[in-house]
Design a protein around this motif. Sequence first.
Motif, PDB file in Angstrom:
ATOM      1  N   ASP A   1      51.582  26.569 -39.257  1.00 30.93           N
ATOM      2  CA  ASP A   1      51.323  27.958 -39.575  1.00 30.93           C
ATOM      3  C   ASP A   1      50.578  28.626 -38.725  1.00 30.93           C
ATOM      4  OD1 ASP A   1      52.986  27.410 -41.911  1.00 30.93           O
ATOM      5  OD2 ASP A   1      51.191  26.909 -43.257  1.00 30.93           O
ATOM      6  N   PHE A   2      49.581  27.932 -38.120  1.00 35.76           N
ATOM      7  CA  PHE A   2      48.604  28.696 -37.088  1.00 35.76           C
ATOM      8  C   PHE A   2      49.521  29.396 -35.952  1.00 35.76           C
ATOM      9  CE2 PHE A   2      45.846  27.811 -33.204  1.00 35.76           C
ATOM     10  CZ  PHE A   2      44.953  28.846 -33.709  1.00 35.76           C
ATOM     11  N   LEU A   3      50.393  28.427 -35.489  1.00 38.65           N
ATOM     12  CA  LEU A   3      51.390  28.786 -34.370  1.00 38.65           C
ATOM     13  C   LEU A   3      52.303  30.091 -34.692  1.00 38.65           C
ATOM     14  CD1 LEU A   3      52.086  25.507 -32.754  1.00 38.65           C
ATOM     15  CD2 LEU A   3      50.623  27.401 -31.728  1.00 38.65           C
TER      16      LEU A   3
ATOM     17  N   VAL B   1      41.805  29.279 -19.786  1.00 37.06           N
ATOM     18  CA  VAL B   1      40.557  29.282 -20.809  1.00 37.06           C
ATOM     19  C   VAL B   1      41.105  27.986 -21.361  1.00 37.06           C
ATOM     20  CG1 VAL B   1      40.129  30.049 -22.971  1.00 37.06           C
ATOM     21  CG2 VAL B   1      40.483  31.486 -21.308  1.00 37.06           C
ATOM     22  N   GLU B   2      39.853  27.289 -21.346  1.00 30.78           N
ATOM     23  CA  GLU B   2      39.560  25.809 -22.111  1.00 30.78           C
ATOM     24  C   GLU B   2      38.475  25.760 -22.501  1.00 30.78           C
ATOM     25  OE1 GLU B   2      40.542  20.998 -21.238  1.00 30.78           O
ATOM     26  OE2 GLU B   2      40.814  22.540 -19.687  1.00 30.78           O
ATOM     27  N   SER B   3      38.259  26.143 -23.959  1.00 29.96           N
ATOM     28  CA  SER B   3      39.260  26.297 -24.945  1.00 29.96           C
ATOM     29  C   SER B   3      38.790  27.602 -25.731  1.00 29.96           C
ATOM     30  CB  SER B   3      39.637  25.264 -25.886  1.00 29.96           C
ATOM     31  OG  SER B   3      40.029  24.119 -25.130  1.00 29.96           O
ATOM     32  N   ILE B   4      39.791  28.121 -26.398  1.00 31.84           N
ATOM     33  CA  ILE B   4      39.078  29.056 -27.473  1.00 31.84           C
ATOM     34  C   ILE B   4      39.388  28.013 -28.704  1.00 31.84           C
ATOM     35  CG2 ILE B   4      39.496  31.127 -29.155  1.00 31.84           C
ATOM     36  CD1 ILE B   4      41.118  32.274 -26.909  1.00 31.84           C
ATOM     37  N   PRO B   5      38.016  27.364 -29.256  1.00 27.12           N
ATOM     38  CA  PRO B   5      38.014  26.720 -30.236  1.00 27.12           C
ATOM     39  C   PRO B   5      38.754  26.859 -31.478  1.00 27.12           C
ATOM     40  CG  PRO B   5      36.014  26.727 -29.203  1.00 27.12           C
ATOM     41  CD  PRO B   5      36.651  27.838 -28.883  1.00 27.12           C
ATOM     42  N   VAL B   6      39.494  26.080 -32.203  1.00 24.88           N
ATOM     43  CA  VAL B   6      40.083  26.366 -33.367  1.00 24.88           C
ATOM     44  C   VAL B   6      39.325  25.995 -34.386  1.00 24.88           C
ATOM     45  CG1 VAL B   6      42.136  25.896 -34.984  1.00 24.88           C
ATOM     46  CG2 VAL B   6      42.316  25.935 -32.337  1.00 24.88           C
ATOM     47  N   HIS B   7      38.841  26.981 -35.305  1.00 23.71           N
ATOM     48  CA  HIS B   7      37.867  26.596 -36.418  1.00 23.71           C
ATOM     49  C   HIS B   7      38.129  25.705 -37.267  1.00 23.71           C
ATOM     50  CE1 HIS B   7      34.900  27.413 -39.688  1.00 23.71           C
ATOM     51  NE2 HIS B   7      34.070  27.961 -38.937  1.00 23.71           N
ATOM     52  N   GLU B   8      37.503  24.834 -37.600  1.00 23.92           N
ATOM     53  CA  GLU B   8      37.689  23.761 -38.796  1.00 23.92           C
ATOM     54  C   GLU B   8      38.424  24.215 -40.068  1.00 23.92           C
ATOM     55  OE1 GLU B   8      37.343  20.249 -38.423  1.00 23.92           O
ATOM     56  OE2 GLU B   8      37.186  21.097 -36.428  1.00 23.92           O
ATOM     57  N   ASP B   9      38.052  25.486 -40.403  1.00 22.31           N
ATOM     58  CA  ASP B   9      38.714  26.091 -41.600  1.00 22.31           C
ATOM     59  C   ASP B   9      40.022  26.327 -41.393  1.00 22.31           C
ATOM     60  OD1 ASP B   9      36.200  25.865 -42.935  1.00 22.31           O
ATOM     61  OD2 ASP B   9      36.039  28.063 -43.328  1.00 22.31           O
ATOM     62  N   ILE B  10      40.615  26.720 -40.127  1.00 22.75           N
ATOM     63  CA  ILE B  10      41.964  26.924 -39.606  1.00 22.75           C
ATOM     64  C   ILE B  10      42.572  25.653 -39.918  1.00 22.75           C
ATOM     65  CG2 ILE B  10      43.641  27.408 -37.877  1.00 22.75           C
ATOM     66  CD1 ILE B  10      41.291  29.703 -37.035  1.00 22.75           C
ATOM     67  N   LYS B  11      42.032  24.585 -39.430  1.00 24.10           N
ATOM     68  CA  LYS B  11      42.632  23.215 -39.267  1.00 24.10           C
ATOM     69  C   LYS B  11      42.735  22.598 -40.921  1.00 24.10           C
ATOM     70  CE  LYS B  11      40.530  22.141 -35.059  1.00 24.10           C
ATOM     71  NZ  LYS B  11      39.574  21.138 -34.406  1.00 24.10           N
ATOM     72  N   LYS B  12      41.873  22.806 -41.721  1.00 30.01           N
ATOM     73  CA  LYS B  12      41.978  22.619 -43.089  1.00 30.01           C
ATOM     74  C   LYS B  12      42.677  23.659 -44.076  1.00 30.01           C
ATOM     75  CE  LYS B  12      37.597  22.058 -43.158  1.00 30.01           C
ATOM     76  NZ  LYS B  12      36.239  21.808 -43.740  1.00 30.01           N
ATOM     77  N   ARG B  13      42.734  24.919 -43.646  1.00 27.89           N
ATOM     78  CA  ARG B  13      43.365  25.897 -44.033  1.00 27.89           C
ATOM     79  C   ARG B  13      42.794  26.329 -45.520  1.00 27.89           C
ATOM     80  NH1 ARG B  13      47.646  28.836 -42.601  1.00 27.89           N
ATOM     81  NH2 ARG B  13      48.667  30.032 -43.971  1.00 27.89           N
ATOM     82  N   SER B  14      41.344  26.430 -45.065  1.00 25.07           N
ATOM     83  CA  SER B  14      40.393  26.491 -46.213  1.00 25.07           C
ATOM     84  C   SER B  14      39.340  27.623 -45.921  1.00 25.07           C
ATOM     85  CB  SER B  14      40.030  25.171 -46.423  1.00 25.07           C
ATOM     86  OG  SER B  14      38.960  24.574 -45.493  1.00 25.07           O
ATOM     87  N   GLY B  15      38.432  27.919 -46.944  1.00 31.23           N
ATOM     88  CA  GLY B  15      37.578  28.691 -46.646  1.00 31.23           C
ATOM     89  C   GLY B  15      37.922  30.156 -45.977  1.00 31.23           C
ATOM     90  N   ASN B  16      37.282  30.549 -44.971  1.00 28.20           N
ATOM     91  CA  ASN B  16      37.615  31.760 -44.239  1.00 28.20           C
ATOM     92  C   ASN B  16      38.613  31.752 -43.269  1.00 28.20           C
ATOM     93  OD1 ASN B  16      35.551  32.900 -45.659  1.00 28.20           O
ATOM     94  ND2 ASN B  16      33.906  32.607 -44.422  1.00 28.20           N
ATOM     95  N   PHE B  17      39.527  30.890 -43.285  1.00 27.74           N
ATOM     96  CA  PHE B  17      40.548  30.633 -42.288  1.00 27.74           C
ATOM     97  C   PHE B  17      41.450  31.863 -42.005  1.00 27.74           C
ATOM     98  CE2 PHE B  17      43.489  30.039 -46.084  1.00 27.74           C
ATOM     99  CZ  PHE B  17      44.587  30.375 -45.309  1.00 27.74           C
ATOM    100  N   ARG B  18      41.751  32.531 -42.762  1.00 27.36           N
ATOM    101  CA  ARG B  18      42.463  33.773 -42.543  1.00 27.36           C
ATOM    102  C   ARG B  18      41.593  34.739 -41.832  1.00 27.36           C
ATOM    103  NH1 ARG B  18      47.193  34.103 -44.893  1.00 27.36           N
ATOM    104  NH2 ARG B  18      47.492  32.833 -46.790  1.00 27.36           N
TER     105      ARG B  18
END
Length: 396
Positions: A217-219, A65-82
């Motif tokens: 943290d994501f990992l 699989v290339e890729s399951i995109p990582v949402h920008e909120d996860i990268k910034k740890r903001s918004g709906n990241f959880r």
Amino acid sequence: MYGLEQTWRWYGTNDPVPLSHIRMAGATGIVTALHHVPNGKVWQPEEIEKRKGLIKVSGMNWSVVESIPVHEDIKKRSGNFREYIENYKQSLRNLGDSGIDTVCYNFMPVLDWTRTDLDYLLPDGSRALRFDKIRFAVFEIFLLKRTNAEQGYATAEIEAARILFAGMGEDEKQILINNIIAGLPGAEEGYSLQEFNKVLGAYQEVGDAGLRENLYDFLREIVPVAEESGVSLAIHPDDPPFPILGLPRVVSTEADARQLLQSVNSVANGLCFCTGSYGVREDNDLPGMVKRLGDRINFIHLRATTRDVHGNFFEADHLDGDVDMFEVLKALITEQSARIQNGRKDHRMPMRPDHGHQMLDDLSKTTNPGYSAIGRLRGLAELRGLERGIRRSLSF
């Protein structure tokens, strides 16, 4: 005789290169994604099985699989990241249930990969992807007008960009803008200049240290799920592997890769070893990286780039450029042999030829930049021959 699994990236049913042609190229595995699923949403089992079945009917397997995109909120740890992290976990579980065991991803802010030229003319008449530092300066200083953009350039570079900009027509300016922010193959977003400035600004408070910690943290969240699901993760390095647009870069060097692997010590937390991205930096010793980090390489992109002292680079032929492909492949073959001897189940080590030139009949066709058929066919054939020669010489 074993060999690295030969795979090919396919963008789905809209890809100009059909599965039937990929099989003719000799690939046995397909690298693809559910590009129609919005970022952050769960990949549902029925959608996974539908794509898997389509590939199976063609006589190949969905290898990576290339890729399951990582949402920008996860990268910034903001918004709906959880919420997006939980959705990512469920997608991994669903893929594991379908027997798909390798997931490539990246953690680059905003842009997945960046080039200024998508059809750079080479001496032999073929066309390649290129990154030109002065053209990029034109984009961010005079077109994007990013605040403090000049701080990333020497005075002579700014002046050269000013002269180049003054001589550009409106069409040429728009092409440059589109090349950088309109969305390239594999990218999940496209932006206007106004939107782009806004999303860049959101990263000013994150910084290098913040992005690293958000990645780790994501990992810590997803690696245990990957382990349970039988899925190996492979992070793609930054492309290009140096700071651009004031954005942090956290997977550009061997030290970056080692720190990431140490953040969660699991074979499921691995690397996508992209020789083109890592190879743009002279301080990355690619054969040495394979020897030192090879047991954590879960996916391989093989391509070569030619760089210069000014920070420019272009995609070279697969066996040329600044990448010592002989030594890289030799080290990868040695790693695969060690995995087989040690009884590791992940010994197939999928690789794909990356970013082929547009050449021959493809010059008159509409193709995805970097992903035309014939250039990659040439690359795969060259890599296959080189690998076979190395194996014969090593008796592997």
